[in-house]
Design an enzyme around this catalytic site. Structure first.
Site, mmCIF file in Angstrom:
data_model
loop_
_atom_site.group_PDB
_atom_site.id
_atom_site.type_symbol
_atom_site.label_atom_id
_atom_site.label_comp_id
_atom_site.label_asym_id
_atom_site.label_seq_id
_atom_site.Cartn_x
_atom_site.Cartn_y
_atom_site.Cartn_z
ATOM 1 N N HIS A 1 0.800 -1.228 0.000
ATOM 2 C CA HIS A 1 0.000 0.000 0.000
ATOM 3 C C HIS A 1 0.828 1.271 0.000
ATOM 4 O O HIS A 1 0.277 2.366 -0.106
ATOM 5 C CB HIS A 1 -0.972 0.023 1.190
ATOM 6 C CG HIS A 1 -0.287 0.268 2.499
ATOM 7 N ND1 HIS A 1 0.363 -0.723 3.184
ATOM 8 C CD2 HIS A 1 -0.127 1.400 3.221
ATOM 9 C CE1 HIS A 1 0.886 -0.215 4.286
ATOM 10 N NE2 HIS A 1 0.603 1.074 4.328
HETATM 11 C C1 UD1 Z 1 -2.460 5.158 5.756
HETATM 12 C C2 UD1 Z 1 -1.214 5.635 6.498
HETATM 13 C C3 UD1 Z 1 -0.152 4.559 6.440
HETATM 14 C C4 UD1 Z 1 -0.670 3.250 6.935
HETATM 15 C C5 UD1 Z 1 -1.900 2.887 6.117
HETATM 16 C C6 UD1 Z 1 -2.517 1.569 6.488
HETATM 17 C C7 UD1 Z 1 -0.707 8.045 6.404
HETATM 18 C C8 UD1 Z 1 0.211 9.036 5.813
HETATM 19 N N1 UD1 Z 1 -0.642 6.821 5.857
HETATM 20 O O1 UD1 Z 1 -2.122 4.990 4.389
HETATM 21 O O2 UD1 Z 1 0.953 4.952 7.248
HETATM 22 O O3 UD1 Z 1 0.314 2.261 6.817
HETATM 23 O O4 UD1 Z 1 -2.864 3.922 6.309
HETATM 24 O O5 UD1 Z 1 -3.591 1.304 5.640
HETATM 25 O O6 UD1 Z 1 -1.422 8.363 7.326
HETATM 26 N N2 UD1 Z 1 -9.315 4.393 1.247
HETATM 27 C C9 UD1 Z 1 -10.537 3.784 1.170
HETATM 28 N N3 UD1 Z 1 -11.159 3.440 2.325
HETATM 29 C C10 UD1 Z 1 -10.630 3.660 3.549
HETATM 30 C C11 UD1 Z 1 -9.376 4.295 3.616
HETATM 31 C C12 UD1 Z 1 -8.728 4.653 2.479
HETATM 32 O O7 UD1 Z 1 -11.056 3.546 0.100
HETATM 33 O O8 UD1 Z 1 -11.248 3.299 4.558
HETATM 34 C C13 UD1 Z 1 -8.606 4.760 0.006
HETATM 35 C C14 UD1 Z 1 -8.910 6.156 -0.466
HETATM 36 O O9 UD1 Z 1 -8.928 6.153 -1.832
HETATM 37 C C15 UD1 Z 1 -7.712 6.944 0.033
HETATM 38 C C16 UD1 Z 1 -6.603 5.926 -0.086
HETATM 39 O O10 UD1 Z 1 -7.208 4.679 0.226
HETATM 40 O O11 UD1 Z 1 -7.476 8.084 -0.699
HETATM 41 C C17 UD1 Z 1 -5.468 6.159 0.848
HETATM 42 O O12 UD1 Z 1 -5.920 6.285 2.193
HETATM 43 P P1 UD1 Z 1 -5.050 7.141 3.256
HETATM 44 O O13 UD1 Z 1 -5.643 7.036 4.602
HETATM 45 O O14 UD1 Z 1 -4.782 8.499 2.716
HETATM 46 O O15 UD1 Z 1 -3.653 6.427 3.236
HETATM 47 P P2 UD1 Z 1 -3.253 4.906 3.273
HETATM 48 O O16 UD1 Z 1 -2.576 4.596 2.007
HETATM 49 O O17 UD1 Z 1 -4.346 4.013 3.733
#
Ligand code: UD1
Length: 363
Positions: free
Chosen positions: A207
């Site tokens: 991820h």
């Molecule tokens: C975040 C953390 C990372 C952690 C990871 C675990 C930061 C900078 N990053 O990264 O350290 O290892 O979580 O998963 O805080 N999305 C969904 N549903 C959700 C959550 C996210 O669809 O419930 C999708 C969205 O398109 C979103 C993307 O995932 O834009 C990224 O989510 P985000 O929370 O920004 O970062 P992660 O890559 O999950």
């Protein structure tokens, strides 16, 4: 009586906060714990499943921030967390790990003069391109109490000039959750559901933006999975961010065409632990999984150039292999040939970290 706000935001926070809340709840004469969920993660399988699996109480307050680019997400958490701190007036705010919600809530608490404790302090990848590294460094500068998981973290903080009175080596709180839930996870029907035989499959998780948001790096990893799954079944629970970029960058057809690769939805805590604890090999870019596999003696290849958790390499089962296709394949074959390693005890990763944290807060 200490009123404590515990903050969770994203998936890797839930298993760190659950044992702390549990330890505080056992000492109800001394602690009133509140749980605030920022809503950084919101999907049922990225958040709700973990509340159920970890026996976490429902959040007292949900900020509902959702997804956004980093600066906007941090700003949204700050704006919504500030009135909560003003209303609740806690004695301490506890933040865990290195996600955007961690830093945002630490900043607000500091600004409002409320004491902050950071759990999993002091880890450093020394990779300035990782958003988590920026979150770690700033949170550690702000926090009044820094609870570290291992001695290398204490050394990093010392090198940054952080006073040793603020630093307490307490161990790895995630291992409290792992030890508590392992028997239940082993009983999960997940392996049977996916028709897996113990010790005969690999698990992959991906991820990190540097791996999955870019066509070259994702392409190199996909190339490696193609070769590895000629030798073994691979199960790949796909993070929502990764699912999106696999489609956008044009890798869906190649991956779906691999008959030995099972792409599945992200799993809850118990099913995922049940899955990887039976694996012969794990390939990941997660931080926490490097630690969990080390404790269980499962060989782990980390598809990054560095780690903020060097103890998993020196004492555990972790090997940093980067994202070059040939290197990943070579190391995977070596690990598949060798099989499981004896699990080693890492100092203070003993299931009692939350107790130590709560004892220190009570002083
Ligand atoms: C975040 C953390 C990372 C952690 C990871 C675990 C930061 C900078 N990053 O990264 O350290 O290892 O979580 O998963 O805080 N999305 C969904 N549903 C959700 C959550 C996210 O669809 O419930 C999708 C969205 O398109 C979103 C993307 O995932 O834009 C990224 O989510 P985000 O929370 O920004 O970062 P992660 O890559 O999950």
């Amino acid at each position: 009586m200490l009123k404590i706000i515990n903050v969770v935001g994203a998936r890797p926070n839930f298993m760190k906060v659950a044992p702390i809340i549990e330890a505080m709840t056992r000492r109800e004469r001394e602690f009133t714990p509140l749980l605030v969920h920022t809503g950084q993660h919101y999907d049922a399988d990225m958040s709700d499943a973990f509340f159920r699996d970890l026996d976490l109480p429902a959040p007292d307050i949900h900020l509902g921030v959702g997804s956004a680019p980093r600066d906007q997400q941090i700003a949204a958490v700050e704006a919504r967390f500030e009135p909560v701190v003003n209303t609740e007036k806690p004695d301490w705010v506890i933040v865990v790990g290195d996600v955007n919600s961690t830093l945002a809530c630490a900043r607000v608490s500091k600004k409002l003069g409320v004491r902050v404790a950071h759990v999993e302090a002091g880890l450093r990848s020394y990779d300035p391109t990782m958003p988590e590294e920026a979150n770690r460094v700033e949170t550690d500068r702000i926090a009044d109490l820094l609870f570290t998981p291992s001695a290398d973290a204490d050394e990093n903080l010392r090198a940054e000039g952080i006073a040793s009175e603020r630093v307490r080596l307490v161990g790895n709180v995630m291992i409290d959750s792992l030890q508590k839930h392992l028997p239940q996870a082993k009983a999960s029907p997940i392996r049977e559901k996916l028709a897996l035989t113990d010790d005969q499959y690999a698990v992959v998780t991906l991820h990190r933006p540097s791996n999955v948001d870019e066509v070259q790096s994702l392409g190199r990893i996909v190339g490696a999975l193609e070769e590895i799954c000629e030798r073994t079944t691979i199960v790949f629970p796909v993070h929502p961010r990764t699912r999106k970029t696999i489609a956008e960058l044009g890798f869906s057809t190649r991956l779906l065409g691999l008959k030995n690769l099972q792409m599945i939805e992200p799993l809850g805590y118990l099913d995922f632990l049940g899955l990887y604890s039976g694996a012969r090999l794990v390939l990941t870019d997660s931080g926490g999984i490097q630690e969990e596999t080390s404790v269980l003696g499962i060989p782990c290849l980390t598809l990054r150039e560095n780690t903020e958790r060097p103890i998993t390499v020196s004492l555990g089962t972790n090997k940093i292999v980067g994202t070059d296709t040939a290197t990943i394949v070579r190391e995977a074959f070596v690990a598949l040939d060798a099989g499981l390693k004896p699990a080693v005890a890492i100092p203070f990763w003993d299931g009692h970290t939350a107790e130590r944290i709560v004892n220190i807060l009570a002083q």
